[in-house]
Design an enzyme around this catalytic site. Structure first.
Site, PDB file in Angstrom:
ATOM      1  N   GLY A 113       0.819  -1.218   0.000  1.00 41.87           N
ATOM      2  CA  GLY A 113       0.000   0.000   0.000  1.00 41.87           C
ATOM      3  C   GLY A 113       0.847   1.261   0.000  1.00 41.87           C
ATOM      4  N   CYS A 114       1.935   1.211   0.747  1.00 43.73           N
ATOM      5  CA  CYS A 114       2.816   2.380   0.844  1.00 43.73           C
ATOM      6  C   CYS A 114       3.583   2.579  -0.451  1.00 43.73           C
ATOM      7  CB  CYS A 114       3.795   2.210   2.008  1.00 43.73           C
ATOM      8  SG  CYS A 114       2.988   1.823   3.573  1.00 43.73           S
TER       9      CYS A 114
END
Ligand code: BEZ
Length: 160
Positions: free
Chosen positions: A48-49
């Site tokens: 996600g990052c």
């Protein structure tokens, strides 16, 4: 206590990578007399990052700087070697300053630390973004667990 709009950023230090290796930079050096966008992620290289949150900033960096922002900084509870490698991998170039909060002290100072032990990651930072004007927080967006929404670059851009 969690930082809020109107608060001064707490003092503290990060590590950044330089040509001579990791070096310390204080919050005052980073934010004094400047408008800074600071966003935090739970960890470098997590999907996600890496595929969502960080690229949202590299993609909109020019528009953010055009609004008078001096620095866009990304912080995570990782060491400076990892943050540097992540920035190279994601092509942030000089658009985003990669800050290592290696021991998590600054995440704790902001009251935004979070236990990711369920993921084998220990104590990290919540996902958030803030705007600081000369060290005072003027906007703050803290994500609900698992969300990547209000702290993305388009949301920050709308606050500038
Ligand atoms: C992520 O994909 O960003 C993520 C995965 C596990 C824990 C925290 C973040």
């Amino acid at each position: 206590m969690t930082i809020k709009v109107g608060d001064k950023l707490p003092s503290g230090n990060f590590n950044i990578m330089t040509d001579d290796g990791p070096a310390s930079i204080s919050v005052d050096e980073l934010c004094g007399d400047k408008k800074v966008v600071l966003f935090a992620v739970p960890g470098a290289f997590t999907p996600g990052c890496s595929l969502n949150h960080l690229p949202s900033y590299t993609n909109l960096a020019d528009e953010i700087y055009a609004k008078g922002v001096d620095t866009i900084a990304c912080m995570a509870v990782n060491d400076a070697f990892v943050m540097h490698a992540w920035g190279l991998d994601r092509g942030v170039e000089d658009k985003i300053t990669m800050l290592a909060d290696g021991n998590g002290n600054y995440s704790v100072a902001l009251g935004l630390d979070n236990d990711y032990s369920n993921f084998g990651m220990g104590v990290r930072s919540k996902r958030f973004a803030l705007i600081a004007d000369n060290g005072t927080v003027t906007s703050l967006m803290i994500e609900e667990p698992g969300q990547i929404d209000v702290s993305k670059a388009d949301s920050i851009l709308s606050k500038l």
